[in-house]
Design a protein around this motif. Structure first.
Motif, PDB file in Angstrom:
ATOM      1  N   ARG A   1      47.949  47.318  20.033  1.00  0.00           N
ATOM      2  CA  ARG A   1      47.902  48.185  21.212  1.00  0.00           C
ATOM      3  C   ARG A   1      48.349  49.598  20.882  1.00  0.00           C
ATOM      4  N   THR A   2      49.348  49.695  20.015  1.00  0.00           N
ATOM      5  CA  THR A   2      49.821  51.025  19.639  1.00  0.00           C
ATOM      6  C   THR A   2      48.739  51.774  18.857  1.00  0.00           C
ATOM      7  N   MET A   3      48.076  51.050  17.976  1.00  0.00           N
ATOM      8  CA  MET A   3      47.012  51.673  17.197  1.00  0.00           C
ATOM      9  C   MET A   3      45.884  52.133  18.124  1.00  0.00           C
ATOM     10  N   ALA A   4      45.519  51.284  19.057  1.00  0.00           N
ATOM     11  CA  ALA A   4      44.460  51.662  19.999  1.00  0.00           C
ATOM     12  C   ALA A   4      44.879  52.906  20.788  1.00  0.00           C
ATOM     13  N   ASP A   5      46.143  52.937  21.229  1.00  0.00           N
ATOM     14  CA  ASP A   5      46.623  54.100  21.986  1.00  0.00           C
ATOM     15  C   ASP A   5      46.564  55.363  21.143  1.00  0.00           C
ATOM     16  N   LYS A   6      46.918  55.230  19.873  1.00  0.00           N
ATOM     17  CA  LYS A   6      46.907  56.420  19.007  1.00  0.00           C
ATOM     18  C   LYS A   6      45.471  56.920  18.799  1.00  0.00           C
ATOM     19  N   MET A   7      44.539  55.991  18.678  1.00  0.00           N
ATOM     20  CA  MET A   7      43.134  56.407  18.542  1.00  0.00           C
ATOM     21  C   MET A   7      42.679  57.204  19.762  1.00  0.00           C
ATOM     22  N   LEU A   8      43.174  56.792  20.904  1.00  0.00           N
ATOM     23  CA  LEU A   8      42.748  57.427  22.146  1.00  0.00           C
ATOM     24  C   LEU A   8      43.485  58.728  22.427  1.00  0.00           C
ATOM     25  N   SER A   9      44.684  58.875  21.849  1.00  0.00           N
ATOM     26  CA  SER A   9      45.528  59.978  22.324  1.00  0.00           C
ATOM     27  C   SER A   9      46.067  60.902  21.238  1.00  0.00           C
ATOM     28  N   ASP A  10      46.105  60.455  19.978  1.00  0.00           N
ATOM     29  CA  ASP A  10      46.772  61.259  18.952  1.00  0.00           C
ATOM     30  C   ASP A  10      45.745  61.870  18.003  1.00  0.00           C
ATOM     31  N   PRO A  11      45.495  63.164  18.121  1.00  0.00           N
ATOM     32  CA  PRO A  11      44.467  63.791  17.271  1.00  0.00           C
ATOM     33  C   PRO A  11      44.822  63.783  15.789  1.00  0.00           C
ATOM     34  N   ASP A  12      46.106  63.548  15.478  1.00  0.00           N
ATOM     35  CA  ASP A  12      46.499  63.523  14.068  1.00  0.00           C
ATOM     36  C   ASP A  12      46.312  62.155  13.436  1.00  0.00           C
ATOM     37  N   TYR A  13      46.063  61.157  14.264  1.00  0.00           N
ATOM     38  CA  TYR A  13      45.965  59.806  13.722  1.00  0.00           C
ATOM     39  C   TYR A  13      44.575  59.573  13.135  1.00  0.00           C
ATOM     40  N   ARG A  14      44.508  58.958  11.942  1.00  0.00           N
ATOM     41  CA  ARG A  14      43.226  58.839  11.248  1.00  0.00           C
ATOM     42  C   ARG A  14      42.784  57.401  11.004  1.00  0.00           C
ATOM     43  N   GLY A  15      43.663  56.446  11.249  1.00  0.00           N
ATOM     44  CA  GLY A  15      43.337  55.062  10.908  1.00  0.00           C
ATOM     45  C   GLY A  15      42.289  54.463  11.831  1.00  0.00           C
ATOM     46  N   TYR A  16      41.552  53.518  11.301  1.00  0.00           N
ATOM     47  CA  TYR A  16      40.607  52.747  12.115  1.00  0.00           C
ATOM     48  C   TYR A  16      41.060  51.297  12.098  1.00  0.00           C
ATOM     49  N   ASN A  17      40.468  50.472  12.898  1.00  0.00           N
ATOM     50  CA  ASN A  17      40.929  49.098  12.970  1.00  0.00           C
ATOM     51  C   ASN A  17      39.810  48.174  13.436  1.00  0.00           C
ATOM     52  N   HIS A  18      39.753  47.026  12.801  1.00  0.00           N
ATOM     53  CA  HIS A  18      38.963  45.925  13.359  1.00  0.00           C
ATOM     54  C   HIS A  18      39.960  45.101  14.166  1.00  0.00           C
TER      55      HIS A  18
ATOM     56  N   MET B   1      52.100  48.869   5.949  1.00  0.00           N
ATOM     57  CA  MET B   1      50.726  48.640   6.408  1.00  0.00           C
ATOM     58  C   MET B   1      50.251  49.800   7.282  1.00  0.00           C
ATOM     59  N   CYS B   2      51.126  50.256   8.173  1.00  0.00           N
ATOM     60  CA  CYS B   2      50.750  51.391   9.026  1.00  0.00           C
ATOM     61  C   CYS B   2      50.437  52.621   8.181  1.00  0.00           C
ATOM     62  N   ALA B   3      51.238  52.830   7.149  1.00  0.00           N
ATOM     63  CA  ALA B   3      51.006  53.989   6.283  1.00  0.00           C
ATOM     64  C   ALA B   3      49.679  53.839   5.539  1.00  0.00           C
ATOM     65  N   GLU B   4      49.397  52.631   5.089  1.00  0.00           N
ATOM     66  CA  GLU B   4      48.134  52.397   4.380  1.00  0.00           C
ATOM     67  C   GLU B   4      46.948  52.642   5.310  1.00  0.00           C
ATOM     68  N   ASN B   5      47.065  52.153   6.527  1.00  0.00           N
ATOM     69  CA  ASN B   5      45.954  52.301   7.471  1.00  0.00           C
ATOM     70  C   ASN B   5      45.687  53.766   7.814  1.00  0.00           C
TER      71      ASN B   5
ATOM     72  N   TRP C   1      35.211  47.072  16.346  1.00  0.00           N
ATOM     73  CA  TRP C   1      36.162  47.934  15.660  1.00  0.00           C
ATOM     74  C   TRP C   1      36.391  49.188  16.483  1.00  0.00           C
ATOM     75  N   GLY C   2      37.412  49.933  16.087  1.00  0.00           N
ATOM     76  CA  GLY C   2      37.713  51.172  16.779  1.00  0.00           C
ATOM     77  C   GLY C   2      38.127  52.242  15.788  1.00  0.00           C
ATOM     78  N   ALA C   3      37.913  53.492  16.196  1.00  0.00           N
ATOM     79  CA  ALA C   3      38.211  54.607  15.307  1.00  0.00           C
ATOM     80  C   ALA C   3      38.855  55.737  16.100  1.00  0.00           C
ATOM     81  N   PRO C   4      39.514  56.652  15.409  1.00  0.00           N
ATOM     82  CA  PRO C   4      40.142  57.771  16.102  1.00  0.00           C
ATOM     83  C   PRO C   4      39.120  58.583  16.888  1.00  0.00           C
ATOM     84  N   GLY C   5      39.591  59.185  17.937  1.00  0.00           N
ATOM     85  CA  GLY C   5      38.703  59.981  18.769  1.00  0.00           C
ATOM     86  C   GLY C   5      38.001  59.156  19.820  1.00  0.00           C
ATOM     87  N   ALA C   6      38.355  57.892  19.903  1.00  0.00           N
ATOM     88  CA  ALA C   6      37.714  57.021  20.888  1.00  0.00           C
ATOM     89  C   ALA C   6      38.044  57.487  22.301  1.00  0.00           C
ATOM     90  N   GLU C   7      37.110  57.245  23.175  1.00  0.00           N
ATOM     91  CA  GLU C   7      37.351  57.523  24.587  1.00  0.00           C
ATOM     92  C   GLU C   7      37.010  56.265  25.368  1.00  0.00           C
TER      93      GLU C   7
END
Lengths: 323, 411
Positions: free
Chosen positions: B82-99, B147-151, B310-316
Motif C-alpha cells: 500500500r505504501t508503494m502504491a501511495d508513493k507511485m500516486l503521490s511522490d514524484p521522486d519515487y521511481r520503483g515499479y511493482n507487480h 528491498m525498498c532501496a533495490e526497488n 503491475w503499477g508504475a510511478p506517475g499512476a493516476e
C-alpha cells in the motif's frame, strides 16, 4: 495516406491478408491483435476472424511457434506474436525446424509463416530479462529464416505484408521502443522487399549503419553532425538476413568511413557483420562500432542509460572517425 | 473426500478429520474440540470449508508468538504494497515499479512460516519466486529496507541496483530470487531439490508460481521429473485467476490446476489462499513429506490480487496503468464486482479474526501491531529514498566473477 501508429500499420497488413485468405491464422498471448487509430475503424483480429483462426493462448511460446510451423506445413499461412517476455523461448523450433525443413527435405517442405518477435531494450528499470535487445543477432544467425527489423510504421506495414506473402519463414523483429512511432501509411496493401536496406539520409563524409531501435539515435546524431558540417549517410539495414551487401558497399565506397550503431551487444552485433562485408569488398576504410557493452542491462537507470548508445555517443564516434 | 469445495461442510466434521497432534501437552486443537463453541465454529467455517479433508490443523499448535508473527508478516507485506502504491500516486521522486501482491499475502506468509529460514546457507530451505516477488521475499526473511532501496534502483539496495523488483535475490535467507520470466522458475527450483537429494540434505526447495505457469512446458517437465526422482520439492501455485490480463480459463482446462499435479502422481492440496492457517497447514505437511524423502507436493492456493498486473510511478487512480482499467486488458478484464467480492475475504481480516477468536490477541493489541508495522514500513521507504544512486560505470561490473567488460557504447 493516413497518419497511423506502428501497431495499427502492422495489424492493417495482417487484416488485409486474413480477409484475402480464409486459411490464414494468428496466435497470440498477452498481446491482443487490437489497434485503434484516429478516424479509422478499430482493428480486432480476434473478433473479426473468430477464435478458430485467432487464438489467445496461455504462456507457451514454444507451442505458439511450433503451431504456426505446423499450420504452415499443412498449407495455412500463419502469424504468431511473441511478446518480448518470451522472445527467446521459441528459438529452438525456429532454428531447427523453420530454418531447416525446406533444405532438409530437398525443397519439398514450405513454411509460409511469420514469427513476430517483440524486442525490448528501451525502458530503463526492468533489468536483464525485460530490458535486453540482443536477439537480433541470434535470429539473424539462423539459416533459412528471413530476419527483418523495420524502423518506421511504413516499413512495418509493407514488410509485414511481404512477410505474410513470402513462401519462407520470416522472423519479424518488432522493437518495443518503436511502438510509439506513427507515420504516413497507405491504406492499401503494399510490399516493402525483404532483402533491401534503405538509405535514410544521403551524405559523403561517413556512412552510419543501424537498424530498428538504433535508427532514431542514428538519425538524431546525423542531424547534429550536419549542423557541424559533417554529412553522414545513414543506412537503415531493415533486413538482417539476407543482408543487403550491395547498398552497404556502394555507400562506403563513396565515404570510406563506416560507423555501425547497435542496441545489441558488441560481440557479433549486426554491425560486426556489416563491417565484415564491407571489409571484404572495399579497400582503405576506417571503422567504428557503437554497441551495447557485453553485459546484461542493469536495472538502475543511471547504469542502463550510460550503457545504451545514445545520439551523442553516435555523434562523438562519428566526429572521431572523420577527424 | 479429497479436494472438497463444499461450502456447507460443517465445522465439526472438519475438526474430526484432523490428524493426531505431534506434540505433547495441551494444544489449541484440543481446546477447540472441548470448547465446541458455535461462535468459534461460525467464525472458522468459511476458512475451513474449502480445505481438503486430509489436512491437519497444525497451525493450531503454533505458539502465540509464532501465530502473532504470521499476522505481523501479512501486515508487513500489505503495508509495503500500500505504501508503494501511495508513493507511485503521490511522490514524484519515487521511481520503483511493482507487480502487486496485495490480496495474496497469506500464501507467502503461510508457506514460508513452515520453512527453515535461519541458519547456514547449506541448511536452510530455498524459495524461488516470480515476477511478483515482494511478498515472497519479505516472508522468507529479506530485509525490507534493502528491498525498498533495490526497488528504487539504489546502489545500496539488496542487489546493488542491478536487479530491482523482478530480480530480487538474497541467498543468505534462502530467497534464491524473483524471476521476470514465466516458466523456467519451477524447473530451476526442482534443480535445487535435485541437489539436496543428491547430497543427502534435508533441505526443501519451494517454487511459487501463478496460474499462468500451468500452460508452460516447464510446469509439466517440473512435475514429471520431481515425481520421477522423488525430489524434496513443493510447487505452490497461487491461482489468482489471471495471468497478466487473461483469465486462467484461457490457459488451463482445469478448474483446479491441482488436478494436473495429481495426474503426475503428486499429492496435491487445494487451499483457501486467503486463510494463512490453511496455507500453513498444507505447507507444513508438504515440508514434512519432503524432509522424510517422500517426494514432492503441489499446493494450489485460491487467491486474488487486488491491484492490476503491475503499477508504475506517475499512476493516476482510474487512469490507464496501475490501478484503473488497463489498456491491454481487452480480451478479458476483471469485473469490479469480482474484485469487491474477493476483498470481502481479506487475508489480513481473516488472520486477525482467527487470532482474536483463539485468544492470541485482542483487538487493541492487533491494532497496535498494525500501527507498529506501518511505522516500520514508512521508515524502510524513507531509508531507501536516502540511499545513493548507482554509479553509471558500475554497469559493466558483475558480468563475470571478476573484472569488468569494456564499455562499447562510445565506439
Amino acid at each position: 495516406m493516413t497518419e497511423k501508429s506502428w501497431i495499427y500499420a502492422v495489424l492493417e497488413a495482417a487484416q488485409h491478408e486474413m480477409r484475402e485468405d480464409p486459411a490464414m491464422t494468428w496466435i497470440f498471448e498477452l498481446t491482443p491483435p487490437v489497434a485503434s487509430n484516429p478516424d479509422m475503424p478499430v482493428i480486432n483480429l480476434e473478433t473479426e476472424f473468430g477464435r478458430r483462426r485467432v487464438v489467445n493462448t496461455g504462456i507457451d511460446e514454444n507451442w505458439m511457434a511450433s503451431t504456426v510451423i505446423g499450420a504452415g506445413l499443412a498449407g495455412s499461412r500463419s502469424v504468431t506474436y511473441i511478446p518480448y517476455q518470451g522472445a527467446a523461448m521459441p528459438f529452438q523450433v525456429i532454428q531447427n525446424h523453420a530454418g531447416k525443413l525446406r533444405h532438409m527435405t530437398g525443397g519439398v517442405a514450405s513454411i509460409p509463416v511469420v514469427f513476430i518477435i517483440e524486442l525490448t531494450g528501451q525502458t530503463p528499470g526492468f533489468a536483464g530479462q525485460h530490458s535486453d535487445y540482443e536477439l537480433d543477432t541470434a535470429y539473424a544467425h539462423i539459416a533459412g529464416v528471413r530476419t527483418v527489423v523495420p524502423s518506421t510504421p511504413y516499413d512495418a506495414k509493407g514488410m509485414m505484408t511481404a512477410a505474410i506473402r513470402s513462401p519462407d519463414p520470416v522472423v519479424f523483429l518488432n522493437p518495443a521502443g518503436l511502438r510509439t512511432l506513427s507515420g504516413e501509411v497507405p491504406d492499401e496493401p503494399y510490399e516493402v522487399p525483404l532483402d533491401k536496406a534503405a538509405v535514410r539520409v544521403e551524405g559523403s563524409d561517413l556512412t552510419i549503419v543501424s537498424s530498428g531501435p538504433g535508427m532514431p539515435v542514428s538519425l538524431e546524431a546525423a542531424e547534429r553532425l550536419a549542423e557541424e558540417g559533417i554529412n553522414a549517410e545513414v543506412i537503415d539495414l531493415r533486413v538482417l538476413k539476407e543482408m543487403d551487401t550491395e547498398t552497404l558497399v556502394t555507400s562506403v565506397s563513396k565515404t570510406r568511413k563506416l560507423l555501425t550503431v547497435d542496441q545489441s551487444y558488441y560481440t557479433l552485433c549486426p554491425g560486426a557483420e556489416v563491417i565484415a562485408r564491407v571489409a571484404e569488398n572495399v579497400e582503405g576504410v576506417r571503422y567504428k562500432r557503437v554497441a551495447f557493452p557485453d553485459a546484461p542491462p542493469p536495472a538502475s537507470p543511471e547504469m542502463f542509460l550510460w550503457m545504451r548508445p545514445d545520439a551523442e555517443n553516435v555523434a562523438e564516434a562519428a566526429r572521431q572517425l572523420v577527424g | 473426500m479429497p479436494n472438497s469445495r463444499d461450502d456447507s461442510t460443517p465445522e465439526v466434521e472438519a475438526l474430526d478429520r484432523v490428524d493426531t497432534p505431534e506434540g505433547a501437552g495441551p494444544t489449541r486443537r484440543g481446546f477447540l474440540r472441548i470448547a465446541g463453541l458455535a461462535g468459534v465454529a461460525a467464525s472458522l467455517a468459511p476458512q475451513i470449508a474449502r480445505a481438503n479433508g486430509r489436512i491437519g490443523y497444525h497451525a493450531a499448535d503454533l505458539s502465540d508468538e509464532r501465530l502473532t508473527d504470521l499476522y505481523r508478516m501479512i501486515l508487513r507485506i500489505r503495508w509495503h504494497e500500500r505504501t508503494m502504491a501511495d508513493k507511485m500516486l503521490s511522490d514524484p521522486d519515487y521511481r520503483g515499479y511493482n507487480h502487486f501482491y496485495a490480496g495474496q499475502e497469506a500464501v507467502a506468509t503461510g508457506v514460508c512460516a513452515a520453512l527453515r529460514n535461519d541458519g547456514p546457507f547449506d541448511q536452510i530451505d530455498v524459495v524461488y519466486s516470480t515476477h511478483r516477488p515482494s511478498g515472497h521475499a519479505l516472508a522468507k526473511g529479506v530485509d525490507m529496507r534493502a528491498m525498498c532501496a533495490e526497488n528504487d534502483f539504489r546502489a545500496t539496495g539488496l542487489n546493488n541496483g542491478y536487479g530491482a523488483e523482478m530480480h530480487l535475490s538474497d541467498p543468505s535467507v534462502g530467497f534464491i530470487g524473483a524471476d521476470g520470466m514465466v516458466g523456467p522458475g519451477p524447473v530451476l527450483a526442482q534443480g535445487s531439490a535435485f541437489s539436496f537429494r543428491a547430497r543427502g540434505s534435508d533441505q526443501v526447495s519451494v517454487v511459487f508460481g501463478g496460474d499462468g505457469t500451468y500452460a508452460t512446458p516447464h510446469f509439466h517437465s517440473t512435475l514429471n521429473n520431481a515425481k520421477l526422482l522423488d525430489l524434496p520439492f513443493i510447487y505452490v501455485l497461487e491461482n489468482n485467476l489471471y495471468h497478466q490480463y487473461a483469465h486462467y480459463s484461457y490457459s488451463s482446462p482445469h478448474y483446479d490446476i491441482a488436478d494436473a499435479a495429481r495426474a503426475y502422481g503428486i499429492p496435491a492440496e487445494v487451499v483457501d489462499g486467503q486463510d494463512v492457517m490453511q496455507v500453513y497447514n498444507a505447507a507444513y505437511e508438504a515440508v514434512e513429506r519432503a524432509r522424510a524423502g517422500e517426494g514432492p507436493t503441489f499446493i494450489e492456493a485460491k487467491t486474488y490480487r487486488y491491484y492490476n498486473h503491475w503499477g508504475a510511478p506517475g499512476a493516476e487512480v482510474g487512469q490507464l496503468g496501475a490501478f484503473g482499467y488497463d489498456p491491454l486488458a481487452i480480451s478479458s478484464f476483471r469485473p469490479e464486482r469480482e474484485v469487491r467480492n474477493w476483498m470481502q475475504r481479506d487475508p489480513v481480516d481473516i488472520c486477525r479474526a482467527t487470532l482474536v477468536d483463539w485468544g492470541v490477541l485482542n483487538a487493541e493489541q492487533a491494532a497496535q501491531i498494525e500501527e507498529d508495522i506501518r511505522a516500520e514500513v514508512d521508515e524502510a521507504f524513507a531509508w531507501a529514498m536516502e540511499q545513493p544512486l548507482c554509479n553509471p560505470e558500475d554497469g559493466v561490473k558483475n558480468v563475470f566473477a571478476t573484472g569488468e567488460v569494456p564499455a562499447r557504447q562510445f565506439g
